[in-house]
Enzyme design. Sequence first.
Site, PDB file in Angstrom:
ATOM      1  CE  LYS A  43       3.325 -16.067  10.866  1.00  0.00           C
ATOM      2  NZ  LYS A  43       4.353 -15.276  11.552  1.00  0.00           N
ATOM      3  CB  CYS A 129       6.344 -12.322  -1.120  1.00  0.00           C
ATOM      4  SG  CYS A 129       6.826 -11.336   0.308  1.00  0.00           S
ATOM      5  CG  ASN A 191       0.994 -10.604  -1.920  1.00  0.00           C
ATOM      6  OD1 ASN A 191       1.082  -9.784  -1.008  1.00  0.00           O
ATOM      7  ND2 ASN A 191       1.493 -11.826  -1.824  1.00  0.00           N
ATOM      8  CB  THR A 265      -4.961  -4.321   6.063  1.00  0.00           C
ATOM      9  OG1 THR A 265      -3.954  -4.631   5.092  1.00  0.00           O
ATOM     10  CG2 THR A 265      -4.507  -3.143   6.877  1.00  0.00           C
TER      11      THR A 265
HETATM   12  C1  LIG Z   1       1.554  -7.535   7.534  1.00  0.00           C
HETATM   13  C2  LIG Z   1       1.185  -8.326   6.334  1.00  0.00           C
HETATM   14  C3  LIG Z   1       1.797  -9.568   6.119  1.00  0.00           C
HETATM   15  C4  LIG Z   1       1.464 -10.309   4.981  1.00  0.00           C
HETATM   16  N1  LIG Z   1       2.051 -11.527   4.803  1.00  0.00           N
HETATM   17  C5  LIG Z   1       1.691 -12.294   3.734  1.00  0.00           C
HETATM   18  C6  LIG Z   1       2.217 -13.609   3.570  1.00  0.00           C
HETATM   19  O1  LIG Z   1       2.981 -14.137   4.389  1.00  0.00           O
HETATM   20  N2  LIG Z   1       1.839 -14.293   2.457  1.00  0.00           N
HETATM   21  C7  LIG Z   1       0.958 -13.795   1.528  1.00  0.00           C
HETATM   22  O2  LIG Z   1       0.630 -14.475   0.542  1.00  0.00           O
HETATM   23  N3  LIG Z   1       0.420 -12.555   1.681  1.00  0.00           N
HETATM   24  C8  LIG Z   1       0.764 -11.798   2.754  1.00  0.00           C
HETATM   25  N4  LIG Z   1       0.207 -10.549   2.913  1.00  0.00           N
HETATM   26  C9  LIG Z   1      -0.726 -10.025   1.900  1.00  0.00           C
HETATM   27  C10 LIG Z   1      -2.198 -10.219   2.280  1.00  0.00           C
HETATM   28  O3  LIG Z   1      -2.512 -11.593   2.422  1.00  0.00           O
HETATM   29  C11 LIG Z   1      -3.147  -9.569   1.247  1.00  0.00           C
HETATM   30  O4  LIG Z   1      -2.878 -10.152  -0.014  1.00  0.00           O
HETATM   31  C12 LIG Z   1      -2.950  -8.064   1.112  1.00  0.00           C
HETATM   32  O5  LIG Z   1      -2.651  -7.481   2.347  1.00  0.00           O
HETATM   33  C13 LIG Z   1      -4.178  -7.368   0.504  1.00  0.00           C
HETATM   34  O6  LIG Z   1      -5.333  -7.534   1.294  1.00  0.00           O
HETATM   35  P1  LIG Z   1      -5.801  -6.439   2.412  1.00  0.00           P
HETATM   36  O7  LIG Z   1      -5.828  -5.098   1.738  1.00  0.00           O
HETATM   37  O8  LIG Z   1      -7.154  -6.916   2.880  1.00  0.00           O
HETATM   38  O9  LIG Z   1      -4.790  -6.485   3.486  1.00  0.00           O
HETATM   39  C14 LIG Z   1       0.513  -9.800   4.049  1.00  0.00           C
HETATM   40  C15 LIG Z   1      -0.091  -8.569   4.282  1.00  0.00           C
HETATM   41  C16 LIG Z   1       0.210  -7.832   5.412  1.00  0.00           C
HETATM   42  C17 LIG Z   1      -0.493  -6.507   5.632  1.00  0.00           C
END
Ligand SMILES: Cc1cc2nc3c(=O)[nH]c(=O)nc-3n(C[C@H](O)[C@H](O)[C@H](O)COP(=O)(O)O)c2cc1C
Length: 303
Positions: A43, A129, A191, A265
Amino acid sequence: MLKVKIKDIKFNSPIIAASGTYGYGDEFDSFVDLNKIGCIITKSITLEERKGNASPRIHESGSGMINSIGLANMGVKKFCKLKLDKLNKIKTKFIISIAGSKIQDYIDVVSEIEKCNGFHVGYEINISCPNVKKGGMEFGVNKEISEKLTSELRKLTSKLLIIKLSPNVTNIEEIGLFVQKGGADVISAVNTFSGLAIDYKTGKMMLSTTFGGVSGPPIKPLALAKVHKLYNNIKIPIFGMGGIINYKDIIEFLRVGSSMVQVGTINYRDPSSINSLYDNLKLYLDKNKITSVSKLIGDYNDS
Ligand SMILES: Cc1cc2nc3c(=O)[nH]c(=O)nc-3n(C[C@H](O)[C@H](O)[C@H](O)COP(=O)(O)O)c2cc1C
């Protein structure tokens, strides 16, 4: 067959656990086969400890989710003291995600970590973010600041320098070009997309912050488009992500130009799904006599 090389680093698999969706990365050892994960990204770590936003800060939305966690983390000092040793022992590679409110924050965090004996192969710089009041996405929407930040961090480390971009911009490829010029090794895209969830009966906003970041299957076509735009314009490798839930999604991201992919996710549904993604991708390659996953990178057909 599933091995990939980025610069001089060899990864067992092209599948990465995305930042913020796999804790600090040391928590899953006992119930996931880490050998089948190409890499884990922690994270995002900030200079100071952050509690993040008030709850509710996660909401299931359609077939995906919307979150406004707000970079909750223990801060770099505690991270180095409590987590780095544990991460050094995990059975796969790891990358440390960094976030900040100003350029100096990022510099301080990377400098602090560089002083410790971490076996991480790189840093993923979160300039995207959407869930914090200061910094975060402000960097990711400004090409000059993105380049400046990248070049400052480039001076501090020879490890992989990965810049994670926001999709909430008109021309992601323009930001990509500036980040490449600043000396990044890789671009991660994307992101979460800015979004909002509301209860139609009561009118109540579902997140304490009103706005949050949308992730999961609904964003896949949007994310594929961002990755492909980057691929058409930049030379450095791309770690593509957004809505991956099965091996077919992974292949789509590779074909539009990702060198590796990240899954986020889906880990909230089942942290071991990343293992079945590996098995099913391998099976597909076997069946179709594709000798290396790298052959799929940028292998699209628009005729
Ligand atoms: C609950 C949650 C927390 C996240 N926290 C971070 C984070 O701390 N830093 C970051 O770069 N991306 C964060 N993301 C983004 C994910 O790393 C990713 O870029 C984004 O969810 C798209 O991918 P996915 O559709 O497979 O989830 C977070 C996503 C979710 C769902």
